[in-house]
Motif scaffolding. Sequence first.
Motif, PDB file in Angstrom:
ATOM      1  N   GLY A  14      -2.139  -5.095  -2.274  1.00  0.00           N
ATOM      2  CA  GLY A  14      -0.829  -5.324  -1.661  1.00  0.00           C
ATOM      3  C   GLY A  14      -0.592  -6.743  -1.159  1.00  0.00           C
ATOM      4  N   LYS A  55       0.662   1.964  -7.058  1.00  0.00           N
ATOM      5  CA  LYS A  55       0.246   1.017  -8.107  1.00  0.00           C
ATOM      6  C   LYS A  55      -0.894   1.572  -8.978  1.00  0.00           C
ATOM      7  CE  LYS A  55      -0.329  -1.611  -4.749  1.00  0.00           C
ATOM      8  NZ  LYS A  55      -0.749  -2.516  -3.721  1.00  0.00           N
ATOM      9  N   ARG A  78      -9.823 -12.802   0.453  1.00  0.00           N
ATOM     10  CA  ARG A  78      -8.736 -13.441  -0.323  1.00  0.00           C
ATOM     11  C   ARG A  78      -9.291 -14.411  -1.368  1.00  0.00           C
ATOM     12  NH1 ARG A  78      -4.928  -9.852   0.304  1.00  0.00           N
ATOM     13  NH2 ARG A  78      -4.442  -9.448   2.471  1.00  0.00           N
ATOM     14  N   ARG A  94       0.849  -1.191   0.000  1.00  0.00           N
ATOM     15  CA  ARG A  94       0.000   0.000   0.000  1.00  0.00           C
ATOM     16  C   ARG A  94       0.877   1.230   0.000  1.00  0.00           C
ATOM     17  NH1 ARG A  94      -4.035   0.206   4.823  1.00  0.00           N
ATOM     18  NH2 ARG A  94      -4.282   2.247   3.909  1.00  0.00           N
ATOM     19  N   ASP A 112      -8.579  -4.046  -6.787  1.00  0.00           N
ATOM     20  CA  ASP A 112      -9.366  -3.783  -5.575  1.00  0.00           C
ATOM     21  C   ASP A 112     -10.629  -2.986  -5.891  1.00  0.00           C
ATOM     22  OD1 ASP A 112      -7.808  -5.065  -3.713  1.00  0.00           O
ATOM     23  OD2 ASP A 112      -6.544  -3.321  -3.349  1.00  0.00           O
ATOM     24  N   ARG A 138       6.392  -9.547   3.627  1.00  0.00           N
ATOM     25  CA  ARG A 138       6.072  -9.785   2.215  1.00  0.00           C
ATOM     26  C   ARG A 138       7.196  -9.540   1.230  1.00  0.00           C
ATOM     27  NH1 ARG A 138       0.166  -6.821   2.132  1.00  0.00           N
ATOM     28  NH2 ARG A 138      -0.894  -8.300   3.508  1.00  0.00           N
ATOM     29  N   ARG A 189      -9.756   0.832   3.565  1.00  0.00           N
ATOM     30  CA  ARG A 189      -8.893  -0.323   3.803  1.00  0.00           C
ATOM     31  C   ARG A 189      -8.984  -0.816   5.243  1.00  0.00           C
ATOM     32  NH1 ARG A 189      -8.252   1.056  -0.909  1.00  0.00           N
ATOM     33  NH2 ARG A 189      -6.374   0.758  -2.146  1.00  0.00           N
ATOM     34  N   PRO A 190      -9.040  -2.123   5.427  1.00  0.00           N
ATOM     35  CA  PRO A 190      -9.076  -2.664   6.793  1.00  0.00           C
ATOM     36  C   PRO A 190      -7.684  -2.622   7.430  1.00  0.00           C
ATOM     37  CG  PRO A 190      -8.931  -4.429   5.206  1.00  0.00           C
ATOM     38  CD  PRO A 190      -9.002  -3.162   4.404  1.00  0.00           C
TER      39      PRO A 190
HETATM   40  C1  S3P Z   1      -4.228  -5.273   1.282  1.00  0.00           C
HETATM   41  C2  S3P Z   1      -4.031  -4.173   0.485  1.00  0.00           C
HETATM   42  C3  S3P Z   1      -5.128  -3.454  -0.162  1.00  0.00           C
HETATM   43  C4  S3P Z   1      -6.374  -4.343  -0.283  1.00  0.00           C
HETATM   44  C5  S3P Z   1      -6.702  -4.992   1.018  1.00  0.00           C
HETATM   45  C6  S3P Z   1      -5.577  -5.845   1.560  1.00  0.00           C
HETATM   46  C7  S3P Z   1      -3.056  -5.930   1.874  1.00  0.00           C
HETATM   47  O1  S3P Z   1      -4.727  -3.030  -1.441  1.00  0.00           O
HETATM   48  O2  S3P Z   1      -6.192  -5.324  -1.255  1.00  0.00           O
HETATM   49  O3  S3P Z   1      -7.040  -3.966   1.911  1.00  0.00           O
HETATM   50  O4  S3P Z   1      -3.172  -7.083   2.344  1.00  0.00           O
HETATM   51  O5  S3P Z   1      -1.966  -5.307   1.849  1.00  0.00           O
HETATM   52  P1  S3P Z   1      -3.737  -1.779  -1.742  1.00  0.00           P
HETATM   53  O6  S3P Z   1      -2.370  -2.318  -1.839  1.00  0.00           O
HETATM   54  O7  S3P Z   1      -4.247  -1.254  -3.034  1.00  0.00           O
HETATM   55  O8  S3P Z   1      -3.924  -0.824  -0.601  1.00  0.00           O
END
Ligand code: S3P
Length: 176
Positions: free
Chosen positions: A84, A19, A62, A15, A38, A143, A125-126
């Motif tokens: 991400g 991107k 997921r 994040r 997303d 990661r 975003r969570p």
């Molecule tokens: C996530 C990143 C988010 C989104 C979700 C989970 C992650 O995307 O897919 O909240 O696990 O890092 P971005 O990278 O666009 O914020």
Amino acid sequence: MGFVWGSRLFLVGPRGSGKTTVARLLGERLGWAWLDADLLLEERAGCSIRELFAREGEAGFRDRETALLRELTQRENQVIATGGGIVLRAENRALLRGGAVVWLTADAETLWQRIAADPTTADRRPKLTVGGREEVAQVLAQREALYREVAQYTVDTREGTPEEIAAQIHGWLLGS
Ligand code: S3P
């Protein structure tokens, strides 16, 4: 173009690595469509990812992410900004081999500064772990090896405008 990975390109990275913006600019340069996985997922679910996490748990999100990725690997002439966490599942890492994969990198502090400056994105975003600056560093440490595993090309986004980053990726694609 001597492009051996099929005519689709995935942008991966944490994040705040840019991107979505780079996907749009690169799509314009290549004359390809671009999309943010997303955003498409949110559109189809009819709610934000934060709400999806609350309703279905991270596993539910997921599963949707993998199903969408499978679909996207069938499309032609597209630049795709991924979430991400796309690299977490081995199945997703295998699916990403259906395109060129470019990793946008930055250090945790830079990522945090960008995320903190963009509250609308933060709302959608969570939390993944503890939230905030600490989460950015934790998630990155977990990661980095996975991004490295899938990427054919890596761009450091700490310096340079999104335009310059898109131009750099374009140059790599033309030469590859
Ligand atoms: C996530 C990143 C988010 C989104 C979700 C989970 C992650 O995307 O897919 O909240 O696990 O890092 P971005 O990278 O666009 O914020």
